[in-house]
Every structure is written in C-alpha cells, then in structure tokens.
Design an enzyme around this catalytic site. Sequence first.
Site, PDB file in Angstrom:
ATOM      1  N   ASP A  19      19.475 -68.784   0.228  1.00  0.00           N
ATOM      2  CA  ASP A  19      18.252 -68.912  -0.574  1.00  0.00           C
ATOM      3  C   ASP A  19      17.145 -67.991  -0.047  1.00  0.00           C
ATOM      4  O   ASP A  19      17.083 -67.724   1.162  1.00  0.00           O
ATOM      5  CB  ASP A  19      17.790 -70.383  -0.532  1.00  0.00           C
ATOM      6  CG  ASP A  19      16.774 -70.692  -1.620  1.00  0.00           C
ATOM      7  OD1 ASP A  19      16.597 -69.874  -2.548  1.00  0.00           O
ATOM      8  OD2 ASP A  19      16.141 -71.766  -1.532  1.00  0.00           O
ATOM      9  N   ASN A  67      22.306 -71.034 -12.447  1.00  0.00           N
ATOM     10  CA  ASN A  67      21.715 -69.677 -12.368  1.00  0.00           C
ATOM     11  C   ASN A  67      21.793 -68.903 -13.694  1.00  0.00           C
ATOM     12  O   ASN A  67      21.075 -67.921 -13.875  1.00  0.00           O
ATOM     13  CB  ASN A  67      22.370 -68.847 -11.252  1.00  0.00           C
ATOM     14  CG  ASN A  67      21.929 -69.259  -9.858  1.00  0.00           C
ATOM     15  OD1 ASN A  67      22.669 -69.089  -8.887  1.00  0.00           O
ATOM     16  ND2 ASN A  67      20.727 -69.817  -9.717  1.00  0.00           N
TER      17      ASN A  67
END
Length: 240
Positions: A19, A67
């Site tokens: 991340d 995503n």
Amino acid sequence: MKGEIDRNRLPKHIAIIMDGNGRWAAKRAMPRFFGHKAGMEAIREVLRACSDIGVKILTVYAFSTENWNRPTDEVSYLMNLLIEYMHKEINELNKNNVKVKILGDLSPLPPTAVEEIEKAIELTHNNTGIQFNIALNYGSRAELISACRNIAKEVRDGKITVEDINEELISNSLFTEGDYDPDLVIRTSGEKRLSNFLLWQSAYSELVFADVMWPDFGKEELMDAILEYQSRDRRFGKIK
Ligand code: FPP
C-alpha cells in the site's frame, strides 16, 4: 536493521499488502502511475531478499477485486505494468528458480495479460525455489463464495457429504490450495486493515504494519518486519 534474524524461525510464507504507491508519488508531486512503477521495482528487491533468506512463499496483493473501481486510466496502467513485469522479469525469475502462481480469477483481465501470465506459470511450473504468489483480481470474499459454491455442488452431486466439510476441504478449495498459511502478513503505508486479503488463510498470521510507503519498502524493512515477527509469541489459541 534492528537486530539479528534467527534463521531457524523464519516465516515460511510472507504475504504483503503493498500500500502507498499513490501517496509516495503525491509526495514527489508526481502522478500516481509513477508510484506504481516504483512499486513494481520494490517487488524485485523484496522477492530476492525473501528467496535469499529461505522464505518458501511470498504473496503480494497486486490488484484486488475492488481495484476495478479506480479510474479507467489507472486500471489500464496497472494492467500494462503487469504485462511489462511478466514480460521483462520472466526469464530472470525462471533463472532464479522462482515458481509463479496466481491467486485470483484471471477471466476479466486483458487477453495479453492472461497470455503473459500463463506463459510465466508454464515456464516456472517445475521450479523448486521460492513460490511467488501474485494476488490478481483477488478478493477473499469472492474466493470464499466460489469455494462454497464448489463444495455445495459436490454435496448436491453426491460426491461428498455435509460431514465431509472441514477446514482442510475449505483450505483446499481456495486459490492458495497446497500453500502454507501465511505466518506473517505485512501492510505498508501505516494503514491497519486487511482489505479483503487472505481472510481465511490469515486466521493465525502475525500482522506487521510498516510505516513506509510500498516503493520505499526494501530488504532492510523486510528484515525489520521479520524481526518483529520473531519477537511475537505465537500461541495459536493455546496457552504456554
Ligand atoms: C496500493 O497503493 C497499490 C496497488 C493497488 C497496486 C499494487 C501494484 C504494484 C506494486 C505494481 C504492479 C504489480 C505487479 C505484480 C507488476 P495505492 O495506489 O492504493 O496507494 P495510495 O493508498 O497511496 O493511494
């Protein structure tokens, strides 16, 4: 590094939520793509370090089922980056005896990406070094739904009974079939959540949250995470 790693107590399987690519780029007044590109470079260093130290499986969360909701140009960029990664790295991965495995449903991916991935899986199929799991279009809930459906069909068709449903059967119905559960799950960027990643498999994983953005996570940060893992007391629900 903050100490010495005990080579006899290494995590067999490390799983990483990579991340912070976007924030890493924003800090440099660069577009998000720049962060993803740097994120791709970070994978190389971490995979090599895991392989060198003797970790058996490295799993990276490259693209989640959620995503797809990012802007189209970012999704396309990530898909192209994946194609580029597979194309550029495959011979090196193979030379280093890495075995590539994908966790996730590849069917919605662009055909060129699927082609490159399938080539990589086939080429590295018999390799005996570190297993590199790439979680792609992966979501733990989708994975569990699919496992439930497959098991329900087997019961319906009389192949198994309801009593046959146990932990082993469920584990073997997941993308991670045959893999050790992750001993250590690392998330970079300081965020502290699992985001639909390996929820079944991480039941007893140690979680380490690193305060650096993914592109800045390298060998040293990996060793610190392993040291933190080794400082934990893993009891698996038991007492000492
Ligand atoms: C999270 O950062 C990262 C991703 C969603 C993509 C991860 C992809 C790579 C590291 C490169 C491509 C991978 C391969 C296998 C070639 P973010 O975009 O959510 O960052 P932010 O939270 O700072 O916005």
